[in-house]
Design a protein around this motif. Sequence first.
Motif, PDB file in Angstrom:
ATOM      1  N   GLY A 165      62.096 -21.796 -51.816  1.00  7.20           N
ATOM      2  CA  GLY A 165      63.311 -21.813 -51.010  1.00  7.20           C
ATOM      3  C   GLY A 165      63.273 -22.918 -49.977  1.00  7.20           C
ATOM      4  N   LEU A 166      62.111 -23.095 -49.340  1.00  4.04           N
ATOM      5  CA  LEU A 166      61.958 -24.167 -48.365  1.00  4.04           C
ATOM      6  C   LEU A 166      62.143 -25.529 -49.023  1.00  4.04           C
ATOM      7  CD1 LEU A 166      61.171 -25.054 -45.475  1.00  4.04           C
ATOM      8  CD2 LEU A 166      58.787 -25.029 -46.242  1.00  4.04           C
ATOM      9  N   MET A 167      61.604 -25.687 -50.235  1.00  4.59           N
ATOM     10  CA  MET A 167      61.752 -26.951 -50.955  1.00  4.59           C
ATOM     11  C   MET A 167      63.225 -27.274 -51.188  1.00  4.59           C
ATOM     12  SD  MET A 167      60.893 -27.789 -54.931  1.00  4.59           S
ATOM     13  CE  MET A 167      62.284 -26.726 -55.337  1.00  4.59           C
ATOM     14  N   VAL A 168      64.009 -26.287 -51.607  1.00  2.00           N
ATOM     15  CA  VAL A 168      65.429 -26.514 -51.863  1.00  2.00           C
ATOM     16  C   VAL A 168      66.133 -26.989 -50.594  1.00  2.00           C
ATOM     17  CG1 VAL A 168      67.599 -25.393 -52.473  1.00  2.00           C
ATOM     18  CG2 VAL A 168      65.523 -24.880 -53.776  1.00  2.00           C
ATOM     19  N   VAL A 169      65.834 -26.330 -49.484  1.00  2.96           N
ATOM     20  CA  VAL A 169      66.473 -26.704 -48.213  1.00  2.96           C
ATOM     21  C   VAL A 169      66.085 -28.121 -47.811  1.00  2.96           C
ATOM     22  CG1 VAL A 169      66.582 -26.189 -45.746  1.00  2.96           C
ATOM     23  CG2 VAL A 169      66.613 -24.323 -47.416  1.00  2.96           C
ATOM     24  N   LEU A 170      64.798 -28.447 -47.903  1.00  4.13           N
ATOM     25  CA  LEU A 170      64.333 -29.775 -47.489  1.00  4.13           C
ATOM     26  C   LEU A 170      64.882 -30.873 -48.383  1.00  4.13           C
ATOM     27  CD1 LEU A 170      60.610 -29.031 -46.544  1.00  4.13           C
ATOM     28  CD2 LEU A 170      62.518 -29.512 -44.995  1.00  4.13           C
ATOM     29  N   LEU A 171      64.988 -30.617 -49.676  1.00  4.69           N
ATOM     30  CA  LEU A 171      65.499 -31.646 -50.581  1.00  4.69           C
ATOM     31  C   LEU A 171      67.009 -31.821 -50.436  1.00  4.69           C
ATOM     32  CD1 LEU A 171      63.417 -31.129 -53.837  1.00  4.69           C
ATOM     33  CD2 LEU A 171      63.198 -32.897 -52.091  1.00  4.69           C
ATOM     34  N   ILE A 172      67.708 -30.773 -50.022  1.00  2.00           N
ATOM     35  CA  ILE A 172      69.135 -30.928 -49.715  1.00  2.00           C
ATOM     36  C   ILE A 172      69.309 -31.804 -48.475  1.00  2.00           C
ATOM     37  CG2 ILE A 172      71.192 -29.710 -48.907  1.00  2.00           C
ATOM     38  CD1 ILE A 172      70.405 -27.392 -50.720  1.00  2.00           C
ATOM     39  N   LEU A 173      68.466 -31.575 -47.483  1.00  2.00           N
ATOM     40  CA  LEU A 173      68.553 -32.356 -46.251  1.00  2.00           C
ATOM     41  C   LEU A 173      67.988 -33.760 -46.417  1.00  2.00           C
ATOM     42  CD1 LEU A 173      67.463 -29.610 -43.673  1.00  2.00           C
ATOM     43  CD2 LEU A 173      69.781 -30.400 -44.176  1.00  2.00           C
ATOM     44  N   PHE A 174      66.909 -33.893 -47.235  1.00  2.00           N
ATOM     45  CA  PHE A 174      66.250 -35.186 -47.435  1.00  2.00           C
ATOM     46  C   PHE A 174      66.095 -35.431 -48.937  1.00  2.00           C
ATOM     47  CE2 PHE A 174      64.670 -33.178 -43.556  1.00  2.00           C
ATOM     48  CZ  PHE A 174      64.943 -34.148 -42.603  1.00  2.00           C
ATOM     49  N   PRO A 175      67.140 -35.891 -49.608  1.00  2.00           N
ATOM     50  CA  PRO A 175      67.100 -36.038 -51.073  1.00  2.00           C
ATOM     51  C   PRO A 175      65.995 -36.975 -51.567  1.00  2.00           C
ATOM     52  CG  PRO A 175      69.345 -36.248 -50.249  1.00  2.00           C
ATOM     53  CD  PRO A 175      68.458 -36.254 -49.056  1.00  2.00           C
ATOM     54  N   SER A 176      65.610 -37.969 -50.759  1.00  2.00           N
ATOM     55  CA  SER A 176      64.547 -38.910 -51.158  1.00  2.00           C
ATOM     56  C   SER A 176      63.185 -38.506 -50.613  1.00  2.00           C
ATOM     57  CB  SER A 176      64.902 -40.327 -50.675  1.00  2.00           C
ATOM     58  OG  SER A 176      66.109 -40.767 -51.240  1.00  2.00           O
ATOM     59  N   GLY A 177      63.098 -37.322 -50.053  1.00  2.00           N
ATOM     60  CA  GLY A 177      61.852 -36.892 -49.431  1.00  2.00           C
ATOM     61  C   GLY A 177      61.865 -37.156 -47.943  1.00  2.00           C
ATOM     62  N   LEU A 178      60.966 -36.525 -47.222  1.00  2.00           N
ATOM     63  CA  LEU A 178      60.940 -36.660 -45.770  1.00  2.00           C
ATOM     64  C   LEU A 178      60.796 -38.096 -45.322  1.00  2.00           C
ATOM     65  CD1 LEU A 178      58.637 -33.614 -44.904  1.00  2.00           C
ATOM     66  CD2 LEU A 178      61.119 -33.750 -44.721  1.00  2.00           C
ATOM     67  N   LEU A 179      59.909 -38.836 -45.981  1.00  2.00           N
ATOM     68  CA  LEU A 179      59.688 -40.243 -45.624  1.00  2.00           C
ATOM     69  C   LEU A 179      59.760 -41.130 -46.865  1.00  2.00           C
ATOM     70  CD1 LEU A 179      56.772 -39.973 -43.030  1.00  2.00           C
ATOM     71  CD2 LEU A 179      59.208 -40.217 -42.582  1.00  2.00           C
ATOM     72  N   GLY A 180      60.522 -40.696 -47.862  1.00  2.00           N
ATOM     73  CA  GLY A 180      60.629 -41.476 -49.090  1.00  2.00           C
ATOM     74  C   GLY A 180      61.507 -42.696 -48.899  1.00  2.00           C
ATOM     75  N   ARG A 181      61.416 -43.582 -49.871  1.00  2.00           N
ATOM     76  CA  ARG A 181      62.225 -44.794 -49.820  1.00  2.00           C
ATOM     77  C   ARG A 181      63.684 -44.471 -50.125  1.00  2.00           C
ATOM     78  NH1 ARG A 181      58.425 -48.946 -53.358  1.00  2.00           N
ATOM     79  NH2 ARG A 181      56.612 -48.919 -51.947  1.00  2.00           N
ATOM     80  N   ARG A 182      64.551 -44.906 -49.245  1.00  2.00           N
ATOM     81  CA  ARG A 182      65.979 -44.707 -49.465  1.00  2.00           C
ATOM     82  C   ARG A 182      66.525 -45.839 -50.316  1.00  2.00           C
ATOM     83  NH1 ARG A 182      63.548 -40.908 -46.465  1.00  2.00           N
ATOM     84  NH2 ARG A 182      65.006 -39.442 -45.589  1.00  2.00           N
ATOM     85  N   THR A 183      67.427 -45.488 -51.252  1.00  2.00           N
ATOM     86  CA  THR A 183      68.016 -46.508 -52.103  1.00  2.00           C
ATOM     87  C   THR A 183      69.463 -46.748 -51.702  1.00  2.00           C
ATOM     88  OG1 THR A 183      68.614 -44.802 -53.707  1.00  2.00           O
ATOM     89  CG2 THR A 183      66.521 -45.938 -54.042  1.00  2.00           C
TER      90      THR A 183
END
Length: 288
Positions: free
Chosen positions: A270-288
């Motif tokens: 459940g936490l993963m779903v919430v975090l990926l909705i808020l940060f689709p590229s990951g918390l510190l992933g590369r934004r495209t």
Amino acid sequence: MLTNLLGVLFDGIAYGSLLFLISVGLSVTMGLMNFINLAHGAFAMLGGYACVVLMSRAGMPFLLTLPLAFAASAAVGFVLERTLYRRLYKAPHLDQVLFSIGLTFMAVAGATYLFGPTQQPVALPDWLRGQVSLLGLDVGTYRLFLIGIVIVVTLALGYLIERTRFGAQIRASVDNQQASAGLGINVNRVFSLTFALGSGLAGLGGGLGIDVLGLDPVFPIKYMVYFLLVVAVGGAGTIKGPLIAALILGVFDVAGKYYVPEIGAFVIYGLMVVLLILFPSGLLGRRT
């Protein structure tokens, strides 16, 4: 109440630290080398079995087996990268997934044949057993040791990637292989060493995790989703992202299983779903 909360927080940080140590190599291969390696857990299992064999059959102390577990997993990773993985760098991701999951099943079958299906024990040294008092809180000595190891590894890895010539070669090779080769960088060697480094870290984490995660032939399948969660939530190709994600997931996983054991195993999903909705590229992933 406060003591229990602090104890859960500490155990969650220790658990998350171990997840990060194993998963950071997967972050490197997925983010920097653009390879989906679902067999990453097999290298962690290899490191765990290397520790068990060296302790039980060669009589080596636990701490001495850890660098050898790193070396064994790194060596196998280097050979497999040279002979198998390299052929699929430009292949579709589905081919990479099918290949690596097949390699995982082969590792599971091989471990079952060699060591049997049962859990493997580990004999920790006396000074890593029991508890110590930290700021008035009794904490597990081994878990405190795990956190210390991860701090050292994180600082060393960050320095290697960001401050050394080899780290610059990795970043250059990822950004543009042709230009890097034109500048005299041996891209194939850089990728081989990078893959070996990630595999070695997984092996080190597998050895350290025997007492916490357990060790049996289905280890790569049992924890595959956890390693992928850390990379997906943190962002592939970074070090800080998976570290933050692993700590968050570790704390919530331990807290969920402690406070709501009926649904504790599903808390991190459940936490993963919430975090990926808020940060689709990951918390510190590369934004495209």
